[in-house]
Design an enzyme around this catalytic site. Structure first.
Site, PDB file in Angstrom:
ATOM      1  N   SER A   1       4.508  -5.904   5.763  1.00 58.97           N
ATOM      2  CA  SER A   1       4.105  -6.826   6.835  1.00 58.97           C
ATOM      3  C   SER A   1       2.622  -7.166   6.743  1.00 58.97           C
ATOM      4  O   SER A   1       2.218  -8.314   6.977  1.00 58.97           O
ATOM      5  CB  SER A   1       4.437  -6.233   8.209  1.00 58.97           C
ATOM      6  OG  SER A   1       3.687  -5.063   8.470  1.00 58.97           O
TER       7      SER A   1
ATOM      8  N   LYS B   1       0.833  -1.204   0.000  1.00 59.49           N
ATOM      9  CA  LYS B   1       0.000   0.000   0.000  1.00 59.49           C
ATOM     10  C   LYS B   1       0.864   1.249   0.000  1.00 59.49           C
ATOM     11  O   LYS B   1       2.017   1.244   0.394  1.00 59.49           O
ATOM     12  CB  LYS B   1      -0.916   0.022   1.227  1.00 59.49           C
ATOM     13  CG  LYS B   1      -0.257   0.354   2.564  1.00 59.49           C
ATOM     14  CD  LYS B   1      -0.282   1.844   2.871  1.00 59.49           C
ATOM     15  CE  LYS B   1       0.390   2.233   4.160  1.00 59.49           C
ATOM     16  NZ  LYS B   1       1.794   1.900   4.333  1.00 59.49           N
TER      17      LYS B   1
ATOM     18  N   ALA C   1       9.993  -0.379   4.488  1.00 62.59           N
ATOM     19  CA  ALA C   1      10.023   0.868   3.713  1.00 62.59           C
ATOM     20  C   ALA C   1       8.711   1.637   3.791  1.00 62.59           C
ATOM     21  O   ALA C   1       8.523   2.627   3.097  1.00 62.59           O
ATOM     22  CB  ALA C   1      10.366   0.567   2.254  1.00 62.59           C
ATOM     23  N   GLY C   2       7.774   1.169   4.629  1.00 64.72           N
ATOM     24  CA  GLY C   2       6.501   1.870   4.771  1.00 64.72           C
ATOM     25  C   GLY C   2       5.517   1.585   3.660  1.00 64.72           C
ATOM     26  O   GLY C   2       4.567   2.352   3.459  1.00 64.72           O
TER      27      GLY C   2
ATOM     28  N   GLY D   1       3.737  -1.311   3.455  1.00 65.85           N
ATOM     29  CA  GLY D   1       2.763  -2.317   3.871  1.00 65.85           C
ATOM     30  C   GLY D   1       3.209  -3.748   3.659  1.00 65.85           C
ATOM     31  O   GLY D   1       2.370  -4.637   3.506  1.00 65.85           O
TER      32      GLY D   1
ATOM     33  N   ASP E   1      -3.164  -0.700   6.705  1.00 67.75           N
ATOM     34  CA  ASP E   1      -2.351  -1.533   5.816  1.00 67.75           C
ATOM     35  C   ASP E   1      -3.012  -2.872   5.525  1.00 67.75           C
ATOM     36  O   ASP E   1      -3.068  -3.314   4.368  1.00 67.75           O
ATOM     37  CB  ASP E   1      -0.969  -1.759   6.429  1.00 67.75           C
ATOM     38  CG  ASP E   1      -0.112  -0.512   6.421  1.00 67.75           C
ATOM     39  OD1 ASP E   1      -0.667   0.591   6.254  1.00 67.75           O
ATOM     40  OD2 ASP E   1       1.111  -0.626   6.594  1.00 67.75           O
TER      41      ASP E   1
END
Length: 390
Positions: A141, A16, A136-137, A139, A204
């Site tokens: 995970s 995302k 890296a932000g 999403g 997320d």
């Protein structure tokens, strides 16, 4: 009907990005998040060894690990009495038990979901691959959690809907998933996210589950944009600068408390940008509308970036460098997520050529940045059933 426990199950879920509204969302404004064409893929293959084999090549230093299922069943506080249709958090005590096996939070998440959703009654070889960079932000995970949950629920024919026609499909085809089942996948994946992130917003995992795009407010939670969004082309660039999301969020909140007459209008303007974005999406019907949408989005990217960096103070010199490089080549860029480094997104034109894109990526690479092309508005979690070749 052949049980899904006798098939290979392949699941993928998208990453995302936050298009607009990051940080303003903690000040009760609207954020817009979208699914990416970059995805995590998990393949579940039954084995006859009474083991769980996990192949995770993208997790540095992990490689391939294998455990006896009996090893998990013997753990104290094993989640044997969990009602699978009523997702709950992993207990702190069971996390401590998992820590005795392996000291990696992401693997704790995987093992909890596997134990809770299967009770370790079936052996599998599971391979996880991803287009998404870890941490890296984007999403990664949540994409991982959603893929695991969807696959295990499918493997054990566990349906909150009782196995409606939409959720039951044949081999060799993409499976349909009803909304009830999607909600179950979403709730279980949120429990996995809690192990890794403590108190995740749920954005997320919702994007990874339902796909397309959604709006989010702290008061009302998320709402899926049912009409979806146009498949805009973007370039995601990683600054390679690590940052503390918590510290950046606290900084914005502190500014808001100290200077409300200055920050409140900024937050309202960012909220208006989100609203304008949704209105522009709703006015997009065919490729003929793309140029007008592009012009609006270019302006929204520029405005939102200036407000985030200049007024909220979540910029970084690396972000400024990327903004400058892309602007010199005719593109518009904004940070996405926490800022302070992390990733930025550049809006590509509909007619951006391969040569233009290559030049852009090469210029960014020569300045030490890594980038990936993607589209937004992609579908959510998908499941494919494949027969085992004998």
């Amino acid at each position: 009907m052949i049980s899904n426990q006798d098939n290979i199950i392949q699941v993928s879920a998208p990453g995302k990005i936050i298009l607009f509204g990051e940080h303003a969302v903690v000040l009760e404004k609207t954020a817009i998040a979208s699914a990416l064409s970059l995805r995590t893929t998990v393949t579940f293959t039954p084995n006859t060894n009474n083991t769980l084999l996990l192949d995770f090549p993208d997790l540095a230093g992990f490689g391939v690990r294998e455990w006896s299922l009996d090893e998990f069943k013997k753990l104290d506080h094993f989640p044997n009495d969990i009602d699978i249709l009523k997702p709950i958090e992993c207990s702190e005590l069971f996390q401590q038990e998992l820590n005795k096996i392996i000291d990696i939070k992401g693997i704790h998440t995987f093992l909890f979901l596997f134990c809770a959703l299967t009770k370790c009654t079936k052996a599998y070889n599971i391979k996880i691959t991803s287009d998404l960079p870890i941490g890296a932000g984007l999403g990664s995970s949540a994409s991982f959690c959603v893929s695991i949950c969807a696959g295990l629920l499918k493997a054990f024919d566990t349906y909150i809907c009782g196995g409606c026609k939409q959720c039951i499909g044949g081999q060799g085809q993409q499976q349909q998933i009803c909304n009830e089942q999607l909600n179950l996948i979403n709730l279980w994946s949120l429990q996995g996210e809690k192990i890794m992130h403590g108190t995740p917003s749920g954005i997320d995992n919702a994007v990874a589950t339902f796909g397309k795009a959604l709006t989010f407010t702290r008061k009302n939670g998320y709402k899926i944009l049912e009409n979806g969004i146009p498949p805009l082309r973007i370039l995601i660039t990683n600054t390679r600068v690590s940052r503390s999301t918590k510290t950046l969020v606290e900084g914005v909140i502190q500014r808001s408390k100290l200077y409300p007459t200055l920050i409140d209008p900024v937050s309202n303007l960012i909220d208006t940008i989100s609203s304008q974005c949704i209105e522009s999406f709703n006015q997009y019907h065919t490729d003929k509308d793309y140029e007008k949408l592009q012009q609006t989005m270019d302006l929204m990217f520029d405005m939102n970036q200036h407000l985030l960096s200049g007024c909220y103070g979540v910029g970084h010199s690396s972000i400024d460098t990327i903004v400058s490089i892309t602007k010199s080549l005719g593109f518009h860029t904004k940070l996405t997520g926490a800022g302070g480094g992390g990733c930025v997104i550049t809006l590509l034109k509909q007619d951006t050529t391969i040569d233009q894109l290559s030049n852009l990526k090469l210029t960014l690479s020569s300045n030490g940045f890594e980038s990936w092309e993607a589209t937004i508005g992609d579908p959510g979690v998908s499941i494919n059933i494949l027969p085992i070749q004998k």
